[in-house]
Design a protein around this motif. Structure first.
Motif, mmCIF file in Angstrom:
data_model
loop_
_atom_site.group_PDB
_atom_site.id
_atom_site.type_symbol
_atom_site.label_atom_id
_atom_site.label_comp_id
_atom_site.label_asym_id
_atom_site.label_seq_id
_atom_site.Cartn_x
_atom_site.Cartn_y
_atom_site.Cartn_z
ATOM 1 N N LEU A 140 65.273 44.400 11.521
ATOM 2 C CA LEU A 140 64.289 44.759 12.675
ATOM 3 C C LEU A 140 65.081 45.049 13.837
ATOM 4 O O LEU A 140 65.481 44.264 14.446
ATOM 5 N N GLY A 141 63.778 45.432 14.094
ATOM 6 C CA GLY A 141 65.067 45.839 16.235
ATOM 7 C C GLY A 141 63.841 46.159 17.091
ATOM 8 O O GLY A 141 62.758 46.526 16.715
ATOM 9 N N ILE A 142 64.028 45.828 18.185
ATOM 10 C CA ILE A 142 63.134 45.959 19.463
ATOM 11 C C ILE A 142 63.766 46.424 20.655
ATOM 12 O O ILE A 142 64.343 45.706 20.955
ATOM 13 N N GLN A 143 62.403 47.043 20.683
ATOM 14 C CA GLN A 143 62.975 47.878 22.440
ATOM 15 C C GLN A 143 62.701 46.865 23.320
ATOM 16 O O GLN A 143 62.041 46.430 23.233
ATOM 17 N N GLY A 144 63.913 47.003 23.405
ATOM 18 C CA GLY A 144 63.473 46.023 25.254
ATOM 19 C C GLY A 144 64.902 44.909 24.799
ATOM 20 O O GLY A 144 65.081 44.247 26.459
#
Length: 470
Positions: free
Chosen positions: A64-68
């Motif tokens: 998982l990757g989260i923008q910001g």
């Protein structure tokens, strides 16, 4: 006619005989069909082998990757640049055939769905199918099957799924289900009756839960009285109760009082000490990691403030500014409004002010004691939201931002005008207009209007025919 009747009778008997014969043929055909099926089943069972164990679909491997989130800005997830992709774990479920993964809008997830059979069936090829119902979420990509066995054998097999939830998909759970089946063998025994239990992945896209911080943020429709010259500061602070989304606070357009300012960015607040719940601790990961990923902290609060000083001429005006807290993806929003009133006959003392200076500013009269008498004791009918400050010493008013009375407030009665009132209060029309800048002209006066009056400011009082003083 008799012959005809006989013929009909014979036909009827033949019909009965035909019906009986058909029944015998149907019974024989049914026995033949059952026998044929038994033969086929016997042949099939002779060629098939019982399954020592069935294929298994492993727990999904998720990244998982989260923008910001400020992590590894050079990281890529499924070919898409996403800051800080990390391996995550699915949530436990009461049904072992289901897994749950929590996502947010602004994230990208990559799932590896794989199936395998034991070493006893390592030469048996598998097909990993995705159920058409419920299928995959809109905007998601599910790859074709990849064979990972020796010499290209499809055992184990892998399919990759990538998805970035979008606006409109928050607050929903999207499910995918998979099944692994052996491929029919070209030769040898058939194991097509062996299939894996189904495996479902529930992708829960959490929506923000926006909340105002109270106390600290004004209550809805909370009323404030801000006299001329007073420095009014109202701060609005909000956060996401799910601790997954970044929140911002903005004023509603064209709602701020004229000349008011609002912070251009959120004030610095203490960083949350809790880790973002989407990312587990490294020691909880199911697989070994080569490097410790940086910790991702939960988003903090946003606090922005409005500042305003009521100018002269805004007396009796009312303003109702509104403020909105929303997540940075504009998925949800909450709004709150306040009511600001500018009272008459009150003034906020600025640093360095004296009664003499205030007297000159409002052109009352040269005797500052007149103003002192209006503020030396407590108000008879005090404004609870803007009470005048009681001073025991005239020199003590220079403490800054205290409230002084400029005089009493008089409610205009039917038939009264400024000329009559100036004569009644021993002042002039000009001075009444000076201390009531919200009244544009004498003709604007009407019944029920509040009038700030300064009695005995036309010195000395001598009756004359020109009470206007103009």
């Amino acid at each position: 006619r008799g012959a005809h009747r006989g013929s009909v009778g014979r036909n009827r008997r033949w019909d009965g005989e035909s019906s009986t014969a058909a029944s015998r043929w149907e019974a024989m055909a049914c026995r033949w069909t059952v026998g044929a099926l038994m033969v086929l089943l016997h042949v099939s069972s002779a060629g098939a082998q019982p399954c020592a164990h069935n294929p298994v679909i492993q727990n999904v491997s998720a990244i998982l990757g989260i923008q910001g989130t400020v992590l590894d800005s050079s990281g890529n997830l499924g070919g898409t640049p996403v800051p800080g992709p990390q391996q995550i774990l699915s949530l436990p479920n009461s049904d072992p055939r289901r897994e749950t993964i929590t996502l947010v809008v602004g994230s990208t997830v990559l799932l590896n769905i794989s199936a395998s059979w034991g070493s006893q069936y390592q030469n048996q090829n598998l097909s990993l199918y995705a159920y058409e119902d419920p299928g995959v979420p809109n905007g998601a990509v599910l790859s074709t099957q990849e064979c990972l066995g020796n010499f290209g054998a499809c055992n184990p097999v892998l399919r990759q799924f990538s998805w970035a939830p979008r606006l409109g998909q928050a607050g929903m759970t999207h499910s995918m289900c998979f099944l692994a089946l052996p491929k029919p063998a070209l030769s040898g025994a058939s194991l097509t009756q062996c299939q894996s239990p189904f495996k479902c992945v529930d992708l829960r896209v959490v929506a923000p839960e926006l909340t105002w911080v109270r106390p600290g943020t004004p209550l809805p429709k909370q009323e404030y009285h801000s006299p001329v010259g007073c420095h009014l500061e109202l701060c609005f602070e909000a956060y996401d109760a799910s601790s997954l989304y970044t929140v911002d606070v903005t004023p509603v357009d064209a709602k701020l009082p004229p000349g008011a300012s609002f912070d251009t960015e959120c004030a610095t607040v203490p960083q949350s000490a809790s880790q973002l719940s989407l990312f587990p601790n490294v020691d909880l990961l199911a697989v070994a990691v080569t490097a410790t990923p940086p910790v991702v902290y939960a988003p903090g609060r946003c606090r922005r403030c409005m500042r305003w000083e009521a100018p002269r001429g805004s007396e009796t005006q009312e303003y109702s500014p509104c403020f909105t807290a929303r997540d940075t993806h504009s998925l949800r929003a909450v709004e709150t409004c306040v009511l600001i009133k500018v009272p008459k006959c009150k003034y906020c003392v600025q640093g360095g002010d004296t009664l003499h200076f205030i007297n000159k500013r409002y052109r009352l009269n040269s005797n500052w004691l007149q103003l002192w008498n209006a503020n030396g004791i407590g108000e008879i009918a005090s404004d609870p939201l803007a009470p005048a400050t009681v001073f025991g010493d005239p020199d003590a008013i220079s403490n800054g931002f205290s409230i002084v009375n400029l005089g009493p407030v008089y409610s205009v009665k039917k038939g009264e005008d400024l000329v009559n009132l100036a004569y009644l209060f021993r002042t002039t029309v000009k001075k009444l207009l000076d201390v009531n800048p919200d009244i544009a002209s004498p003709e604007a006066l009407h019944e029920g209007m509040d009038l700030c009056v300064m009695p005995c400011t036309d010195a000395p009082f001598i009756y004359n025919d020109n009470p206007t003083g103009i």
